[in-house]
Design an enzyme around this catalytic site. Sequence first.
Site, PDB file in Angstrom:
ATOM      1  CE  LYS A 116      -4.251  -1.904   1.600  1.00 50.33           C
ATOM      2  NZ  LYS A 116      -5.325  -2.039   2.747  1.00 50.33           N
ATOM      3  CE  LYS A 142      -8.741  -8.488  -0.519  1.00 49.28           C
ATOM      4  NZ  LYS A 142      -9.068  -8.426   0.916  1.00 49.28           N
ATOM      5  CE  LYS A 202     -15.415  -3.421   3.223  1.00 47.60           C
ATOM      6  NZ  LYS A 202     -13.922  -3.327   3.716  1.00 47.60           N
TER       7      LYS A 202
HETATM    8  P1  ATP Z   1     -10.400  -3.016   1.335  1.00 45.94           P
HETATM    9  O1  ATP Z   1     -10.695  -3.229   0.156  1.00 45.94           O
HETATM   10  O2  ATP Z   1     -10.939  -1.694   1.991  1.00 45.94           O
HETATM   11  O3  ATP Z   1      -9.017  -3.422   2.199  1.00 45.94           O
HETATM   12  P2  ATP Z   1     -11.754  -5.510   1.875  1.00 45.94           P
HETATM   13  O4  ATP Z   1     -13.022  -5.600   1.027  1.00 45.94           O
HETATM   14  O5  ATP Z   1     -10.626  -6.280   1.282  1.00 45.94           O
HETATM   15  O6  ATP Z   1     -11.451  -4.113   2.068  1.00 45.94           O
HETATM   16  P3  ATP Z   1     -11.748  -6.001   4.753  1.00 45.94           P
HETATM   17  O7  ATP Z   1     -12.720  -4.986   5.232  1.00 45.94           O
HETATM   18  O8  ATP Z   1     -10.407  -5.598   4.614  1.00 45.94           O
HETATM   19  O9  ATP Z   1     -12.404  -5.974   3.127  1.00 45.94           O
HETATM   20  O10 ATP Z   1     -12.054  -7.462   5.146  1.00 45.94           O
HETATM   21  C1  ATP Z   1     -13.087  -7.715   6.033  1.00 45.94           C
HETATM   22  C2  ATP Z   1     -13.125  -9.197   6.030  1.00 45.94           C
HETATM   23  O11 ATP Z   1     -13.700  -9.658   4.748  1.00 45.94           O
HETATM   24  C3  ATP Z   1     -11.928 -10.030   6.378  1.00 45.94           C
HETATM   25  O12 ATP Z   1     -12.383 -11.152   7.402  1.00 45.94           O
HETATM   26  C4  ATP Z   1     -11.402 -10.361   4.933  1.00 45.94           C
HETATM   27  O13 ATP Z   1     -10.654 -11.545   4.908  1.00 45.94           O
HETATM   28  C5  ATP Z   1     -12.829 -10.861   4.155  1.00 45.94           C
HETATM   29  N1  ATP Z   1     -12.616 -10.584   2.783  1.00 45.94           N
HETATM   30  C6  ATP Z   1     -12.636  -9.380   2.203  1.00 45.94           C
HETATM   31  N2  ATP Z   1     -12.454  -9.503   1.003  1.00 45.94           N
HETATM   32  C7  ATP Z   1     -12.617 -11.021   0.664  1.00 45.94           C
HETATM   33  C8  ATP Z   1     -12.878 -11.712  -0.696  1.00 45.94           C
HETATM   34  N3  ATP Z   1     -12.742 -11.340  -1.755  1.00 45.94           N
HETATM   35  N4  ATP Z   1     -13.216 -13.100  -0.266  1.00 45.94           N
HETATM   36  C9  ATP Z   1     -13.305 -13.528   1.113  1.00 45.94           C
HETATM   37  N5  ATP Z   1     -13.057 -12.812   2.147  1.00 45.94           N
HETATM   38  C10 ATP Z   1     -12.733 -11.484   1.901  1.00 45.94           C
END
Ligand code: ATP
Length: 342
Positions: A114, A206, A209
């Site tokens: 990041k 993956k 958001k």
């Molecule tokens: P950001 O993009 O802001 O980093 P994010 O969508 O990756 O956010 P987080 O808020 O960091 O999500 O993660 C919240 C939970 O969702 C964590 O337990 C993470 O492991 C899970 N998670 C996030 N994205 C995925 C995905 N694509 N598949 C499965 N689990 C996910």
Amino acid sequence: MRALRVLSGVQPTGSIHLGNYFGAIKNYVKLQEDYDAFYCVVDLHAITAGGHDPTALEASTRTSAAIYLAAGVSPEKANVFVQSHVPAHSELCWLLNCAAPIGWLEKMIQFKEKARKAGEEVSVGLLDYPVLMAADILLYKADLVPVGEDQRQHLELTRDIAGRVNSLYGGKKWKKRKGGDVLMVPEAFTPKEGGRVMSLTDGTAKMSKSNPAEGSRINVLDTPDEIAKKLKRCKTDAFEGLEFGNPERPEANNLLTMYQLCTGLTQEEVLAECGSMRWGDFKPHLTDAVIAHLSPIQGRYKEIMDEPGYLEDVLKRGAENANEVANLTLRDVRDAMGFVQY
Ligand code: ATP
């Protein structure tokens, strides 16, 4: 002996998508049956990128908490709260900051990735993100922290930081007085069960958001039209038929997995039903399954948001319980570090 405790959270950095739902929140619903559950919306983590939109943070914090409830997290079984409503998270983070060597943080893969993107604008908060996460976990003496593989290094760091605090401040005198360590070093982190959902525009990244491409994810609150459009446009391949697990076909694997997660079928059942379909037939089929899965959640979400004061009450109650547990740990750390307290 106290019940085993689980702690987890989602950052309110945008709309909750199918990855967050199947990878995290759906599992929260299962775990609340057997654990003393603490589920937070980690708003302090959500601002580490620097320069966030305050209106969006506020909306996303409420929406995320309401989605937990709409998905089946019960305020009677779990403590649902907003991280910043428990000031102990910030305070313990500061105390841990002063014990954690900066070199440990600079080695974190997520920080390096990041920070490379953020360049000179990278915030101190981004470097400190894993220390705040350590504070989250250590405050509740969590036995289980169900997070994705991407967070494993941060969980290891939590153990290292707790160990360092114990060796710096929890010597013989402390142990004699208190009969144990200052902080509980979490022994085992069970990786979360559930599906990993990949991006619709790149089956190897993956679903996330923070991906600027809105078409890369299906949000839990997307309308049927939006879901249909996103799936119609999502990336596919030119192979005949559909299959799981072929490394040359990440999109096929991802979309079939999504179908499996939405229907609750086994891989064999999915293949028996859809294995010989063409993309043109499978995509509307998947669209129907996603809409059917999300529509009851969306209905409950609307009820929750329409009931004046309901969400606020749940979050206040959750924060009261969380404050009670977190302050006990904080008090011990303050005591061990020599802060005067009455
Ligand atoms: P950001 O993009 O802001 O980093 P994010 O969508 O990756 O956010 P987080 O808020 O960091 O999500 O993660 C919240 C939970 O969702 C964590 O337990 C993470 O492991 C899970 N998670 C996030 N994205 C995925 C995905 N694509 N598949 C499965 N689990 C996910």
